[in-house]
Design an enzyme around this catalytic site. Structure first.
Site, PDB file in Angstrom:
ATOM      1  N   GLY A  46     -34.374 -10.182  33.331  1.00  0.00           N
ATOM      2  CA  GLY A  46     -34.337  -9.628  31.989  1.00  0.00           C
ATOM      3  C   GLY A  46     -35.311 -10.365  31.083  1.00  0.00           C
ATOM      4  O   GLY A  46     -35.659 -11.520  31.361  1.00  0.00           O
ATOM      5  N   GLN A  51     -38.076 -13.718  23.180  1.00  0.00           N
ATOM      6  CA  GLN A  51     -38.575 -14.657  24.196  1.00  0.00           C
ATOM      7  C   GLN A  51     -40.095 -14.674  24.282  1.00  0.00           C
ATOM      8  O   GLN A  51     -40.679 -15.598  24.843  1.00  0.00           O
ATOM      9  CB  GLN A  51     -37.999 -14.303  25.579  1.00  0.00           C
ATOM     10  CG  GLN A  51     -36.513 -14.545  25.686  1.00  0.00           C
ATOM     11  CD  GLN A  51     -36.024 -14.260  27.088  1.00  0.00           C
ATOM     12  OE1 GLN A  51     -35.754 -13.113  27.422  1.00  0.00           O
ATOM     13  NE2 GLN A  51     -35.932 -15.292  27.910  1.00  0.00           N
ATOM     14  N   CYS A  90     -32.097 -18.380  32.692  1.00  0.00           N
ATOM     15  CA  CYS A  90     -32.874 -17.723  31.639  1.00  0.00           C
ATOM     16  C   CYS A  90     -34.308 -18.232  31.700  1.00  0.00           C
ATOM     17  O   CYS A  90     -34.528 -19.432  31.866  1.00  0.00           O
ATOM     18  CB  CYS A  90     -32.253 -18.063  30.286  1.00  0.00           C
ATOM     19  SG  CYS A  90     -33.113 -17.344  28.888  1.00  0.00           S
ATOM     20  N   LEU A  91     -35.261 -17.319  31.543  1.00  0.00           N
ATOM     21  CA  LEU A  91     -36.676 -17.725  31.565  1.00  0.00           C
ATOM     22  C   LEU A  91     -36.986 -18.691  30.421  1.00  0.00           C
ATOM     23  O   LEU A  91     -37.932 -19.464  30.502  1.00  0.00           O
ATOM     24  CB  LEU A  91     -37.583 -16.484  31.475  1.00  0.00           C
ATOM     25  CG  LEU A  91     -37.568 -15.559  32.706  1.00  0.00           C
ATOM     26  CD1 LEU A  91     -38.381 -14.298  32.424  1.00  0.00           C
ATOM     27  CD2 LEU A  91     -38.096 -16.279  33.937  1.00  0.00           C
ATOM     28  N   HIS A 132     -26.419 -10.808  28.346  1.00  0.00           N
ATOM     29  CA  HIS A 132     -27.289 -11.976  28.193  1.00  0.00           C
ATOM     30  C   HIS A 132     -28.513 -11.626  27.326  1.00  0.00           C
ATOM     31  O   HIS A 132     -28.863 -12.361  26.402  1.00  0.00           O
ATOM     32  CB  HIS A 132     -27.717 -12.469  29.583  1.00  0.00           C
ATOM     33  CG  HIS A 132     -28.698 -13.592  29.561  1.00  0.00           C
ATOM     34  ND1 HIS A 132     -28.417 -14.843  30.069  1.00  0.00           N
ATOM     35  CD2 HIS A 132     -29.982 -13.661  29.105  1.00  0.00           C
ATOM     36  CE1 HIS A 132     -29.480 -15.630  29.897  1.00  0.00           C
ATOM     37  NE2 HIS A 132     -30.443 -14.930  29.335  1.00  0.00           N
ATOM     38  N   GLU A 133     -29.128 -10.485  27.630  1.00  0.00           N
ATOM     39  CA  GLU A 133     -30.329 -10.080  26.880  1.00  0.00           C
ATOM     40  C   GLU A 133     -29.984  -9.695  25.453  1.00  0.00           C
ATOM     41  O   GLU A 133     -30.740  -9.990  24.525  1.00  0.00           O
ATOM     42  CB  GLU A 133     -31.047  -8.926  27.593  1.00  0.00           C
ATOM     43  CG  GLU A 133     -31.600  -9.274  28.967  1.00  0.00           C
ATOM     44  CD  GLU A 133     -32.409 -10.552  28.985  1.00  0.00           C
ATOM     45  OE1 GLU A 133     -33.166 -10.810  28.027  1.00  0.00           O
ATOM     46  OE2 GLU A 133     -32.273 -11.326  29.949  1.00  0.00           O
ATOM     47  N   HIS A 136     -29.966 -12.555  23.159  1.00  0.00           N
ATOM     48  CA  HIS A 136     -31.287 -13.015  22.703  1.00  0.00           C
ATOM     49  C   HIS A 136     -31.679 -12.350  21.375  1.00  0.00           C
ATOM     50  O   HIS A 136     -32.336 -12.962  20.539  1.00  0.00           O
ATOM     51  CB  HIS A 136     -32.369 -12.693  23.747  1.00  0.00           C
ATOM     52  CG  HIS A 136     -32.461 -13.702  24.854  1.00  0.00           C
ATOM     53  ND1 HIS A 136     -32.778 -15.025  24.638  1.00  0.00           N
ATOM     54  CD2 HIS A 136     -32.308 -13.575  26.193  1.00  0.00           C
ATOM     55  CE1 HIS A 136     -32.810 -15.665  25.806  1.00  0.00           C
ATOM     56  NE2 HIS A 136     -32.513 -14.807  26.762  1.00  0.00           N
TER      57      HIS A 136
HETATM   58 NI    NI Z   1     -32.432 -15.247  28.798  1.00  0.00          NI
END
Ligand code: NI
Length: 164
Positions: A46, A51, A90-91, A132-133, A136
């Site tokens: 995701g 991000q 998470c990235l 999760h996304e 963000h």
């Molecule tokens: Ni993330």
């Protein structure tokens, strides 16, 4: 709209609320494709606007066994009573995985990159990635959903790594 580097924890943009998209023009088809590409490159499942420093309410996901999906101006309109524990990464929090407790299923409303509205009932991994996304877009990271001691341990680990 170009895609830069993926921001990591410590960058204050990750802590800000993203703005609604006013008009989903044709540029969103290109943007979504670029975000999906960046997500795949990072081997993530995701990627959300903040991000990449884009403070708009958009995220892309790609759950295993599914096709990539795009969510613009999403709202989670229902969440299940039962909660599940599932490991997340998470990235923007590289190299860290931790078990997070969230509702097991959700119903979400959003628009796709072509401006078409849809409603989706998601369970399992799909539900997990979407939640999760979505976080963000609210400036929330998965580590915020851990106990304070766990979160502090992770932040200390990241700090140490930065100095190394
Ligand atoms: Ni993330």
């Amino acid at each position: 709209m170009d895609i830069g580097e993926i921001l990591t924890v410590g960058n204050e943009l990750l802590r800000m609320k993203a703005e609604p998209v006013n008009r989903i023009g044709p540029e969103y088809v290109t943007l979504a494709a670029k975000m999906i590409e960046a997500m795949h490159e990072g081997k993530g499942v995701g990627l959300a606007g903040p991000q990449i420093g884009l403070m708009k309410r958009i995220f892309v996901i790609h759950a295993e066994g599914d096709t990539p999906r795009v969510f613009i101006n999403p709202s989670i309109i229902e969440t299940s009573q039962d909660m599940v524990k599932y490991e997340e990464g998470c990235l923007s929090v590289p190299g860290i995985w931790a078990e997070v407790i969230r509702p097991s299923a959700i119903r979400i409303q959003a628009w796709n990159e072509k401006g078409r509205p849809f409603t989706l009932d998601a369970g399992g991994l799909l539900s997990r990635i979407i939640q999760h996304e979505y976080d963000h877009l609210e400036g929330v990271l998965f580590i915020d959903r851990l106990s304070e001691s766990k979160r502090n341990r992770i932040l200390a680990r990241l700090e140490k790594r930065k100095k190394a």
